[in-house]
Design a protein around this motif. Structure first.
Motif, PDB file in Angstrom:
ATOM      1  N   LEU A   1      -5.455  -4.113  -5.146  1.00 40.30           N
ATOM      2  CA  LEU A   1      -6.881  -3.813  -4.998  1.00 40.30           C
ATOM      3  C   LEU A   1      -7.237  -2.505  -5.685  1.00 40.30           C
ATOM      4  O   LEU A   1      -8.258  -2.399  -6.376  1.00 40.30           O
ATOM      5  CB  LEU A   1      -7.259  -3.761  -3.515  1.00 40.30           C
ATOM      6  CG  LEU A   1      -7.275  -5.105  -2.781  1.00 40.30           C
ATOM      7  CD1 LEU A   1      -7.459  -4.894  -1.287  1.00 40.30           C
ATOM      8  CD2 LEU A   1      -8.382  -6.012  -3.325  1.00 40.30           C
TER       9      LEU A   1
ATOM     10  N   PRO B   1      -9.726  -0.800  -0.618  1.00 39.03           N
ATOM     11  CA  PRO B   1      -9.289  -1.455   0.615  1.00 39.03           C
ATOM     12  C   PRO B   1      -9.719  -0.695   1.857  1.00 39.03           C
ATOM     13  O   PRO B   1      -9.665   0.535   1.888  1.00 39.03           O
ATOM     14  CB  PRO B   1      -7.763  -1.491   0.479  1.00 39.03           C
ATOM     15  CG  PRO B   1      -7.420  -0.466  -0.552  1.00 39.03           C
ATOM     16  CD  PRO B   1      -8.603  -0.314  -1.436  1.00 39.03           C
TER      17      PRO B   1
ATOM     18  N   LEU C   1      -2.410  -3.778  -1.252  1.00 41.48           N
ATOM     19  CA  LEU C   1      -2.949  -2.412  -1.307  1.00 41.48           C
ATOM     20  C   LEU C   1      -3.045  -1.907  -2.740  1.00 41.48           C
ATOM     21  O   LEU C   1      -4.110  -1.468  -3.199  1.00 41.48           O
ATOM     22  CB  LEU C   1      -2.059  -1.485  -0.475  1.00 41.48           C
ATOM     23  CG  LEU C   1      -2.432  -0.002  -0.457  1.00 41.48           C
ATOM     24  CD1 LEU C   1      -3.709   0.220   0.333  1.00 41.48           C
ATOM     25  CD2 LEU C   1      -1.298   0.839   0.125  1.00 41.48           C
TER      26      LEU C   1
ATOM     27  N   VAL D   1      -8.620  -5.296   4.654  1.00 39.49           N
ATOM     28  CA  VAL D   1      -7.220  -5.732   4.626  1.00 39.49           C
ATOM     29  C   VAL D   1      -6.664  -5.627   6.038  1.00 39.49           C
ATOM     30  O   VAL D   1      -6.691  -4.560   6.650  1.00 39.49           O
ATOM     31  CB  VAL D   1      -6.379  -4.864   3.663  1.00 39.49           C
ATOM     32  CG1 VAL D   1      -4.913  -5.297   3.701  1.00 39.49           C
ATOM     33  CG2 VAL D   1      -6.927  -4.948   2.242  1.00 39.49           C
TER      34      VAL D   1
END
Length: 529
Positions: free
Chosen positions: A89, A96, A86, A74
């Motif tokens: 995921l 991440p 964030l 990311v």
């Protein structure tokens, strides 16, 4: 057999909860439903809206084939979309890997080789840089990247986040003791180290920080630093503020006018800055009367050594309490307290945030030193990792046999039993809060056809804390200066904050008694230039 942390022994601690961060968001949405959770330069959203968006995005990721345990890179700036990605995921069970907007191909390639992520999520562009071009190049090189998602317009085989279709899916059960996120640490080579933080230990990290800062539903936290950093993400940062029911304001850049305008307009009560940022903000306040920082109650300063003189200026001129912070992304956090006396606040970095933190200060033989004597700071505890991700060699040197993390930082206990930091023991250069390893820059420099050898040292600097000085030995006829070195490094994708501030040509290396380049002497030479 290497020490392995037993997390169950911390289950009695206040604030410890075996729960995923995705579930934590659900709890916050239920508790703080219609309160504003996030503000960026484009919009603001409530806790309920954030949770809804996260669930939709998580289902879309699952529909695109992202599975529990997948690593996903990311690289997004301070936007609400960063927070959505964030949590989405983590809700999907993926992990991440948080890159900074400043990172370029050189850093990304090292991460992708190490972690083999299945996806990469990136901004279309930010501060004039087109990340999609870099994303296409990375995708072409690494077959493990099945998906590249763009925050902005997609195209050319890249998918736009806003265009993802979500459906009815079953979210996986995510154990709080599983890895939630991989943070970046400075490495001794071009390959960075990855720091695995679990859902539970990272939430505990945030809660203990929020408790020290006395956050509540009226708190307004400004993420002035890139929120992919541990400091604004979790100390207490984004996570600690949301857990307390406060509001998080995401500054679009780290420029002093953006920071001061956000404090003024959003009536920010707490923010975290590195010393260099404090200095430029103070300078701007001296000649620009449009800003009003009277709402500010706490200014956290960390990420680099805070000089005593600057601490005194903050205490004298800012309408808030200075909170000195020492922290590592690997774990240990130490803050001053709001009720500490002025001398402690100005001259110390406080005490660890958890009663279960174990801290030792040792000499070169790992023997504990007396109070008032500097040594290396070692830590072990509920939110300190017991090893880096897939890094056996680094783990052998970075951890003791009984599980203490070697921070590489010089520290001592004061008479009041507070920590006072004394800089780095290792070679790592701390430039304006960014951690840079000389060996990494040396390796990049030596890719230049005109450079035979390179040595990089940190040099004390009033503005940056430390500046980067590169000594280079060139081939005959090569004419290199700071500008040409910068041009070369940018061309191979090195982040701007890693570029040398000073370049010196050298014909012969000063050597130590054992034949190594004498970097201490190089540092002295750099200061004399």
């Amino acid at each position: 057999m290497r020490y392995k942390k037993e997390m169950s022994k911390y289950e009695h601690l206040e604030g410890w909860e075996r729960c995923s961060l995705g579930k934590q968001l659900e709890h916050w949405a239920s508790k703080y439903t219609h309160k504003i959770a996030l503000v960026d330069s484009e919009e603001n959203i409530t806790y309920e809206e954030l949770n809804q968006r996260v669930e939709q995005m998580a289902s879309a990721f699952i529909c695109k084939g992202i599975e529990p345990g997948d690593r996903v890179v990311v690289q997004l700036p301070n936007r609400i979309s960063f927070v959505e990605v964030l949590f989405a995921l983590m809700k999907a069970g993926a992990v991440p890997i948080l890159m900074l907007p400043a990172h370029r191909e050189a850093e990304l390639e090292g991460i992708v080789k190490l972690a083999e992520p299945t996806a990469y999520i990136v901004a279309e562009q930010y501060l004039g840089y087109r990340y999609v071009d870099m994303a296409l190049a990375i995708k072409e090189k690494f077959s493990c990247l099945k998906n590249v998602f763009v925050d902005g317009n997609g195209g050319q085989g890249l998918q736009s986040l806003s265009g993802l279709q979500y459906g009815n899916v079953r979210f996986p059960e995510v154990d709080g003791y599983q890895t939630a996120v991989l943070l970046l640490s400075g490495g001794t080579t071009g390959v960075p180290k990855l720091i695995p933080r679990t859902h539970t230990d990272y939430m505990y990290n945030a809660r203990m920080s929020a408790k020290r800062c006395q956050l509540d539903e009226n708190s307004v936290y400004l993420a002035a630093l890139p929120v992919a950093h541990n400091f604004p993400l979790c100390c207490p940062g984004l996570l600690g503020t949301l857990d307390a029911g406060g509001k998080v304001v995401l500054a679009p850049t780290t420029s002093p006018d953006d920071i001061l305008m956000a404090i003024t307009e959003e009536e920010v009560t707490i923010t975290a800055l590195v010393p260099a940022m404090v200095t430029v903000c103070m300078e701007m306040l001296e000649y620009d009367e449009d800003f009003d920082i009277s709402s500010l109650k706490i200014l956290q300063v960390g990420g680099a050594m805070l000089e005593d003189s600057l601490a005194d200026k903050i205490i004298e001129k800012w309408p808030c309490t200075l909170m000195q912070v020492f922290g590592t992304a690997e774990g240990l956090l130490s803050f001053t307290s709001l009720d500490d006396d002025t001398d402690v606040i100005a001259r110390c970095q406080g005490t660890p945030v958890s009663p279960a933190d174990e801290v030792k200060i040792v000499d070169e033989n790992d023997e504990e030193v007396q109070r008032g004597v500097y040594g290396e700071l070692l830590s072990r505890g509920p939110y300190t990792i017991d090893g880096y991700y897939m890094a056996e060699e680094a783990n052998r040197t970075s951890f003791t046999e009984d599980g203490f993390y070697r921070t590489g930082d010089k520290a001592m206990w004061t008479e009041s039993r507070c920590l006072r930091m004394g800089g780095r023991i290792k070679e790592q250069i701390n430039r304006a809060g960014e951690k840079i390893m000389p060996a990494e820059i040396e390796a990049y420099l030596c890719k230049h056809l005109g450079i035979k050898e390179a040595a990089v040292v940190g040099v004390p600097d009033e503005t940056l804390g430390n500046r980067i000085c590169a000594f280079i030995m060139t081939d005959e006829g090569s004419m290199l200066d700071v500008s040409s070195v910068h041009q070369f490094l940018k061309g191979i994708g090195v982040a701007s904050y890693k570029l040398p501030d000073q370049v010196e040509i050298i014909e012969e290396w000063p050597l130590t008694s054992v034949g190594k380049i004498d970097k201490k002497l190089l540092g002295q030479m750099a200061q004399e230039k």
